[in-house]
Design a protein around this motif. Sequence first.
Motif, short mmCIF file in Angstrom:
data_model
loop_
_atom_site.label_atom_id
_atom_site.label_comp_id
_atom_site.label_asym_id
_atom_site.label_seq_id
_atom_site.Cartn_x
_atom_site.Cartn_y
_atom_site.Cartn_z
N GLN A 34 42.48 32.56 35.36
CA GLN A 34 42.76 33.99 35.53
C GLN A 34 42.42 34.35 36.96
O GLN A 34 41.38 33.95 37.47
N VAL A 35 43.31 35.09 37.59
CA VAL A 35 43.09 35.45 38.99
C VAL A 35 43.15 36.97 39.13
O VAL A 35 44.12 37.61 38.71
N ASN A 36 42.08 37.53 39.68
CA ASN A 36 42.12 38.94 40.06
C ASN A 36 42.40 38.96 41.55
O ASN A 36 41.69 38.30 42.31
N GLY A 37 43.43 39.68 41.95
CA GLY A 37 43.76 39.63 43.37
C GLY A 37 44.63 40.80 43.80
O GLY A 37 44.80 41.78 43.07
N ILE A 38 45.17 40.64 45.00
CA ILE A 38 46.01 41.68 45.60
C ILE A 38 47.43 41.15 45.69
O ILE A 38 47.63 40.01 46.13
N LEU A 39 48.38 41.97 45.35
CA LEU A 39 49.77 41.54 45.41
C LEU A 39 50.32 41.73 46.82
O LEU A 39 50.12 42.77 47.43
N GLU A 40 50.95 40.67 47.32
CA GLU A 40 51.56 40.73 48.66
C GLU A 40 53.04 40.47 48.50
O GLU A 40 53.43 39.53 47.80
N GLN B 21 50.39 45.53 47.76
CA GLN B 21 48.95 45.75 47.97
C GLN B 21 48.22 46.26 46.73
O GLN B 21 47.08 46.68 46.82
N ALA B 22 48.92 46.24 45.59
CA ALA B 22 48.23 46.70 44.38
C ALA B 22 47.27 45.63 43.91
O ALA B 22 47.46 44.44 44.16
N VAL B 23 46.22 46.06 43.21
CA VAL B 23 45.28 45.10 42.62
C VAL B 23 45.89 44.63 41.31
O VAL B 23 46.29 45.44 40.47
N VAL B 24 46.00 43.32 41.13
CA VAL B 24 46.59 42.81 39.89
C VAL B 24 45.68 41.76 39.28
O VAL B 24 44.83 41.16 39.95
N LYS B 25 45.90 41.56 37.99
CA LYS B 25 45.20 40.48 37.30
C LYS B 25 46.28 39.64 36.63
O LYS B 25 47.12 40.16 35.91
#
Lengths: 1037, 467
Positions: A1000-1006, A944-948
């Motif tokens: 480039q994708v800014n998102g949430i890690l699942e 659930q961390a925010v990653v780029k």
Amino acid sequence: MSETSAAAPPSEAVAYAELFCRSNFSFLQGASSPEELVSTAAALGYQALALTDECSVAGVVRAHRQIKRQQLPLKLIIGSYFQLPGLSLVLLCPDRQAYAELCRIITNARRRAEKGHYQLEEWDLRSSKHCLALWLPQGEAEVDQYWGQLLSRHFSGRLHLALVRQLRYREARYLAYCQTLAHDFALPQLAVGAVLMHQRERLALQQTLTAIRLKTPVQQLGRQLLSNAEACLRPLSKLAKLYPAAALAQSVTLAAACQFSLDELRYEYPSELVPSDLSASQYLQQLVQAGARQRFGTAGPAASIQALINKELALIAELRYEYFFLTIYDLVQFAKARGILYQGRGSAANSVVCYCLEITAVDPRQINVLFERFLSRERQEPPDIDVDFEHERREEVMQYLYQKYGRERAALAATVISYRLKSAIRDVGKALGINEMQLEHFIKNLNRRHGVVSWQQQLSQLGLNTEQGLGQQLVQLVGQIRGFPRHLSQHVGGFVISAGPLYELVPVENAAMAERTVIQWDKDDLETLGLLKVDVLALGMLTAIRRCFQLVQQYYGLTLSIAAINGYGDDPQVYRQIQQADTVGVFQIESRAQMSMLPRLRPACYYDLVIQIAIVRPGPIQGDMVHPYLLRRHGKEAVTYPSDAVAGVLSRTLGVPIFQEQVIQLAMVAAGFSGGEADQLRRAMASWKKTGELLQFKEKLINGMLSRGYQQDFAERLYQQICGFGEYGFPESHSASFAVLAYVSAWLKHYFPAAFYTALLNSYPMGFYSPSQLIQDARRHQLRVLPVCINASAAAHQLVLHQGDWAIRLGLQQVKGLSPQTLQQLLQQRPAAGFCHPAQLKQLGLNARELAALASSNALQSLTGDRYNSRWHLLDQQTQLPLFAAVAEPAAPLLQPPGEREAMLEDYQALGFSLDYHPLHYLRQRGKLAGCTLASDLATVRQQAVVKVAGLVTCRQCPGTAAGVTFLTLEDESGNINVVVWQGTALAQQQPYLTAKILQVNGILEREGEVVHVIAGRLTDLTPLLEALPAGSRDFH
Amino acid sequence: MRWLYLYFPSLQLDQLAVQYPAQPMALACPKRHQLLGVNALAAAAGVKVGQSVATAVLLCRELQLFSPEPARVKQQLQQLAERLYQVTADLALQPPDALLIRVSSMLKLYPDPARYWQHLQLQLADCPYQYLAAAGQTPLAAKLLARSGQAALYLTPAAEQAKLALCPLTASDLPAASIEQLARLGIRQLGPLLALPAAELARRFSQDVLQYLAALTGRVLQLPQFYRPRLQFNRELQLHYEITESPQLLKPLQPLLQQLQQFLRRANLLCQCLQLTLQFRQHSPLPLQIRARAGEACAANWQQLLSLHLAQLQLPEPVYALQLAATDYVPDQRASCNLLAQRSQPLSKAQLLSMLVARLGEKAVVTPVLSLSHWPEAESSVSAVAALPALNAALCYQLRPILQLPKALPLTEAVTLLSGAERLEQLCWQSGTLLQRDYYLARTEQGQLWWVYRTPQQQWYLQGWFS
């Protein structure tokens, strides 16, 4: 007021047989299917219907099948319509001999012309001895006199004059003329309808088909269109008004004379396969016994297996399939002798008999083979054995078949290419005169996978007014034309082989490929008539495995075979690698979806692989069977069965239906389908996309299951699963054979990685990954990959010893634009010490384009230092002169060498990958990817961390299983990143979503187990940073 | 500043922008479905040249697409040349989208280049077109600078050289294959290319490359073909007295028509359209168009057409001046036939049509056209004479009555059916049903031949009469 026509008074008792009727297998003329025509003709009370497509019998089996299935009180007559300048003629088959003659005439006419056309010659007609002929005069005296005389002479006693009444312009005059002709030539007259439609409402579609055929919008065709809808099947009462009673009666008389039925066609196997002193059954038994000794050792198989063999042989003998098994045996023996790797699969392949005949390598001791599961007495389906051969050498096998049986006795089955949604919109749109640019816009933007919004709604959303005018017509006509056959193409590898000339059984015509011929029937038609076909298919993985075996033999001195690797038993180390989804390049389980399932299913034995391969398919996914299976497998849900009968079907998959066979068996045991109904269900599944026939089974299936006490939910899910199989059927028998190859390739990857990657690269194109991705995966496995070099490389990629370790030396075949001939020439003339000046290459006579390709690949680096100077030298026209033949050293470089960016882009353009630089590494070094996490570091990021993240887009996949979700694969210098894009995100950011090459994708890690996804939030297109990078993504395949 | 190059990158879109302000627009190739040009609003939405139409429309839903119209662009360029010709002499068209001007000869007339440039700018000020201007020592230098987007007007030769060196070769006139070849040697700008020894280049590249470089650097001078204004007849006339009745205008027009006749005869031309503009004191000028379909040179014939026009004209107030301009010229190919027949030649069909149109207006003169549909109501239509298509000689004619009713009438008389039935059907899309009619040839008691039909409801109608 009175009509002037001399029609008979209406009669209730009028009898009629339609002897001139064309279906939509007269492409772009007939506007109804054979099935519609026979059903309507029967409903109208016709006694018989002759299906007479133009120089074709491609539709007759469908009509035959429909009559049998619906038990229609209608006789089907086989015939065909022909045209020559000045002549229109229908030939009908009274008996088997006439049918053989018709097939021969069609074959000759078709073989003379290119694909899709025919050329009838007078000789064809003069040589006819058996067919009945219906002559349709043209209305031009001179021409008709000529043909009248010729036909009267050669069809004496078999010729009729066909009267067509369709209420056309000046028809009375034409009919009077026909009367005179009939009188002059003493011909009996007979009524025909010249039917093109089963009902009048098809007029608009027929006119549209005409417009497509004439490539002119329908509005401009004027009187070239049918003026009315009389070319349909008309009620008897109406026919009685239109035609003289005698002409109607004559149609029935002639129909009665036509006694030939397709049921008479008997398939005769080539007899040369069996030694003259043995029966087929004895010979098969002999071969199986010999094979059993080889497979199970001299002691022979265990009693239980021997019992199975006996049972299988008995069943084969009972169903009289010996010749079929013998034909396949002969084929694989040829392949074995030639060293061509092969593998059988299909419903009958995974039997002990096939194992003994070396058709497959599936050891019955590994898998609980129930032969009846595959070859069923009660399901009445023909045996199905497909044999895959190495894709580069399949042609040898095909040529063997042609040589052995001759072109007269072997031909490929046809595949009927039908109108699909997009081709229908394009053709109908053009026929209606809709702007082509607008049509392309519709077609490109239709999302076929859209679960919720129908295509009609989508068209309307794209700005087409579907309520009125052209838009309304387009929608209606596209709906009607979908599924219409468009042309015949060749089946991927289904051969029909017969004892006598094939053209006496079915017409043969030219395929698009030179030197290929196809019969006019497809595989369903063959199945209906009980004719067997042998599937000779091509599989890239077999090529790769054979190459790998050769490398292992050559460099490690070890002899391997598929059967031997299977014989070693399940290797835990290989399964560990599979469980970690380290399966790039491994057969069947290398796709993105398979890889994400591997750590969840954790296959640990052969049968787990069989399930793994089958579970990631539309069937189980749409039936929502994946999750229950995983829960049960990991002991989180109890394994229960609704009944014992169901337990018998589902026990090997923990009570969850996974395979197509199980679903059909469930329909029988749980919903009460009869054997015949189950077979219909299976066929409907196979053609669901084309016909939508599955719906008719829904009610029966669900009601049947409810009445037997099953849950509504389970029944609904089972139906969904059946629909999923309809989209992409996947039976256990195929999965079982594929699992063997999956395991063998995983085993090779684990123990001989360098040989494995080299073999894969040499077998390209195949599989899911590009050479670039394979090379990167190899390097992640600590393998050294050496660049293409004019002096060190061979043609193919090679396994070489480099600094004490195995490495892959890329071959010159990787250079785009270098022909195989040039490559050979280059290698033959390469001096022992190698080339030392680019001028030497020019003197070999290589053309400028190929020289440029060599320079671009940087294969000349060892001679000139870099690409720019290689090209500079190659451009020099003076070095071609003999005077310069002795040039020893290239002059000092005049040009600046390419920078890192240019070198990388050139690598990608010339080779499709770069060994020295990764575009993402390049951008990262220049600070363009600040804050982006590497693929290899994602494993350590918390849930659930925010990653780029950023990477090259290598794959955009929009599976039918998950409406609106797109899976993107991004590749950076450390590995692949799985990105999930929800529909809303995609819609809001169309530009980067659709067009970015670097994203480039800014998102949430699942994280789910070991599977890591990034759920996309913001998408940023980084392509402008490296505009010249060639696109390399597999999009929405 | 010796040569000036004016580059108009988006002539068609700029003109469309006047019509559709605040609208994202693009030019698309109708065959390849690819974008050829985009305006700023479309570019802002991510739409780019070279994209497929489908992608572009996905990116920008409001995007309006137009097909390129080379003829219109050519006309725009011609008009620009006409405009600038007012202030500068040596001017060359550089189709499709640029003008080249020799400045050196004009500078004698202007105190300094800046003043000259101001005059040019003034001429362009009310045009809707974007443009890039660059000056150079040679035509090709100016062109390369402009096409590279380098606005460079008052540079010293050295500064110009420095700027040129940075120009990308893709903007040059080098053959595309050579540009590609050079790029693959790492040479993408003019500077590095010029730095290479000419002898080495000659061993590797075609003559085209060397010739281009020679022309660019001024070693070889290539003069363009300069613009010559088009042949035009345009006369203005201030009346000595104001005219209040329109037919009286013919009198002062006569000498003008004589001049026109002379002008046309000298050039062996015919004129298809005259534009007469009447000037009033208060009222805005009134333009009139008089057409002669086949083209006309003769003053007397024009006078006749004009008199027909003027006869109906109501003047809003007295006319004090007029202007007569001829447009739409065609070569006179009536090969001066018939020298002997001096008088009373009958009117040709085209002349008659011109007279009818002049008298009755364009909409009033129509002609029947066959479309050859089966359905009688759609079989023929009328089309304005002005837009008359060429007749297709290969049409097949069927026996149909000449006189057909636009809408069939119920049959009220007893008739005898002679032949039929011919059934005609047409699908009604709205209801999904087929309209059906059975046509018969019928004779009335008076012996007339009629074309009648019967509907499935057994109602009888009269469709037409045979002559």
